[in-house]
Enzyme design. Sequence first.
Site, PDB file in Angstrom:
ATOM      1  CB  SER A 142     -11.421  -0.296  -9.615  1.00 53.99           C
ATOM      2  OG  SER A 142     -11.995  -1.417  -8.981  1.00 53.99           O
ATOM      3  CE1 TYR A 155      -8.791   0.677  -4.789  1.00 54.33           C
ATOM      4  CE2 TYR A 155     -10.856  -0.280  -5.561  1.00 54.33           C
ATOM      5  CZ  TYR A 155      -9.483  -0.105  -5.697  1.00 54.33           C
ATOM      6  OH  TYR A 155      -8.812  -0.709  -6.747  1.00 54.33           O
TER       7      TYR A 155
HETATM    8  P1  NAD Z   1       0.190  -2.950  -5.806  1.00 59.66           P
HETATM    9  O1  NAD Z   1       0.046  -2.760  -4.335  1.00 59.66           O
HETATM   10  O2  NAD Z   1       0.800  -4.193  -6.337  1.00 59.66           O
HETATM   11  O3  NAD Z   1       0.987  -1.718  -6.437  1.00 59.66           O
HETATM   12  C1  NAD Z   1       0.682  -0.394  -6.096  1.00 59.66           C
HETATM   13  C2  NAD Z   1       1.954   0.435  -6.204  1.00 59.66           C
HETATM   14  O4  NAD Z   1       1.586   1.801  -5.923  1.00 59.66           O
HETATM   15  C3  NAD Z   1       3.030   0.044  -5.180  1.00 59.66           C
HETATM   16  O5  NAD Z   1       4.269  -0.147  -5.825  1.00 59.66           O
HETATM   17  C4  NAD Z   1       3.073   1.222  -4.213  1.00 59.66           C
HETATM   18  O6  NAD Z   1       4.366   1.480  -3.680  1.00 59.66           O
HETATM   19  C5  NAD Z   1       2.605   2.359  -5.117  1.00 59.66           C
HETATM   20  N1  NAD Z   1       2.084   3.493  -4.347  1.00 59.66           N
HETATM   21  C6  NAD Z   1       1.239   3.456  -3.277  1.00 59.66           C
HETATM   22  N2  NAD Z   1       1.041   4.706  -2.815  1.00 59.66           N
HETATM   23  C7  NAD Z   1       1.756   5.539  -3.607  1.00 59.66           C
HETATM   24  C8  NAD Z   1       1.970   6.947  -3.623  1.00 59.66           C
HETATM   25  N3  NAD Z   1       1.418   7.751  -2.714  1.00 59.66           N
HETATM   26  N4  NAD Z   1       2.770   7.457  -4.596  1.00 59.66           N
HETATM   27  C9  NAD Z   1       3.356   6.652  -5.512  1.00 59.66           C
HETATM   28  N5  NAD Z   1       3.207   5.311  -5.522  1.00 59.66           N
HETATM   29  C10 NAD Z   1       2.424   4.770  -4.575  1.00 59.66           C
HETATM   30  O7  NAD Z   1      -1.293  -2.720  -6.378  1.00 59.66           O
HETATM   31  P2  NAD Z   1      -1.975  -3.052  -7.787  1.00 59.66           P
HETATM   32  O8  NAD Z   1      -2.989  -4.083  -7.535  1.00 59.66           O
HETATM   33  O9  NAD Z   1      -0.969  -3.233  -8.844  1.00 59.66           O
HETATM   34  O10 NAD Z   1      -2.788  -1.698  -8.001  1.00 59.66           O
HETATM   35  C11 NAD Z   1      -2.459  -0.744  -8.986  1.00 59.66           C
HETATM   36  C12 NAD Z   1      -3.696   0.060  -9.318  1.00 59.66           C
HETATM   37  O11 NAD Z   1      -4.684  -0.808  -9.866  1.00 59.66           O
HETATM   38  C13 NAD Z   1      -4.359   0.749  -8.120  1.00 59.66           C
HETATM   39  O12 NAD Z   1      -4.822   2.033  -8.504  1.00 59.66           O
HETATM   40  C14 NAD Z   1      -5.523  -0.159  -7.815  1.00 59.66           C
HETATM   41  O13 NAD Z   1      -6.555   0.521  -7.165  1.00 59.66           O
HETATM   42  C15 NAD Z   1      -5.906  -0.602  -9.206  1.00 59.66           C
HETATM   43  N6  NAD Z   1      -6.698  -1.825  -9.276  1.00 59.66           N
HETATM   44  C16 NAD Z   1      -6.203  -3.000  -8.818  1.00 59.66           C
HETATM   45  C17 NAD Z   1      -6.978  -4.133  -8.924  1.00 59.66           C
HETATM   46  C18 NAD Z   1      -6.499  -5.470  -8.415  1.00 59.66           C
HETATM   47  O14 NAD Z   1      -7.331  -6.366  -8.306  1.00 59.66           O
HETATM   48  N7  NAD Z   1      -5.243  -5.645  -8.131  1.00 59.66           N
HETATM   49  C19 NAD Z   1      -8.255  -4.072  -9.483  1.00 59.66           C
HETATM   50  C20 NAD Z   1      -8.716  -2.861  -9.950  1.00 59.66           C
HETATM   51  C21 NAD Z   1      -7.927  -1.737  -9.845  1.00 59.66           C
END
Ligand code: NAD
Length: 260
Positions: A142, A155
């Site tokens: 991130s 985080y």
């Molecule tokens: P999201 O909530 O849309 O999707 C996350 C998915 O992870 C969900 O389907 C959830 O069921 C699954 N999950 C949660 N805990 C889990 C576990 N213990 N085992 C298996 N699956 C699990 O979130 P997103 O925004 O798509 O995030 C995905 C990744 O991207 C994360 O690592 C997040 O930190 C990172 N990220 C997101 C952003 C953003 O702005 N959305 C920015 C930087 C990094």
Amino acid sequence: MRLQDKTAVVTGAASGLGLEIARAYLREGAKVALADLNGAAADAAAKQLDPTGKRAIGIAMDVTSEEQVDAGIDRAAKELGGIDILVSNAGIQIVAPIEEFDYAKWKLLMAVHVDGAFLTTRAALRHMYKQGRGGSIILMGSAHSKTASLLKSPYVTAKHALIGFGKSIAKEGAKHGVRCNVICPGFVRTPLVEKQIPEQAQALGITEDEVIKKVMLKDTVDGEFTTLEDVAETALFFAEFKTNALTGQSLLVSHGWVME
Ligand code: NAD
């Protein structure tokens, strides 16, 4: 087809960034296992992306469970024909000031991001090393792998840790042709972020619009959110790269929110 004949496991693939990466990999010819805590949603997503059931499978997997990760990665390797790419993407967000942070929630967040990356990487490497055809491990970092924001201490800590872990994977994987890189996105409007907007508004005592403009996008070059497609394209780039020249790196995709 940029990933013709490749096989990939994407965790957290039932939603948001993981789902978009799975979609992009399938489009470019890969076979993909969509792993998620929500196994029913992973199955449904796999069926939607590949109605034939031949190139996409859903796998129920809690990335903090050693048993579920080992079994799920073994199943993916068996059904897809090995593992060439792992995208360790599953993640959660919990916001609170440090002095109020619940210890169980701290440990859960660290477990999903850091233990989850370790367990899925370890299981995937065992297959990659045995197969002898190299591989690409991609960790979802991130912008918070490089900077900090209010209320996000575990985080920020976990995402910084992934950069160190990624460098370790790159060092050890090199002799097997296994590369590792970290994607560091800015804010993308996924369910994880949509949930934070009202939470942060309440915690900081400002409006939701102010959270977006004055907190999330304040330091970007153009006030824009990063998109799902931006991140999926970066995940394709890291997956398809052919040599160890590109390994141990972390790439910011954040509209210039963080520059280095
Ligand atoms: P999201 O909530 O849309 O999707 C996350 C998915 O992870 C969900 O389907 C959830 O069921 C699954 N999950 C949660 N805990 C889990 C576990 N213990 N085992 C298996 N699956 C699990 O979130 P997103 O925004 O798509 O995030 C995905 C990744 O991207 C994360 O690592 C997040 O930190 C990172 N990220 C997101 C952003 C953003 O702005 N959305 C920015 C930087 C990094």
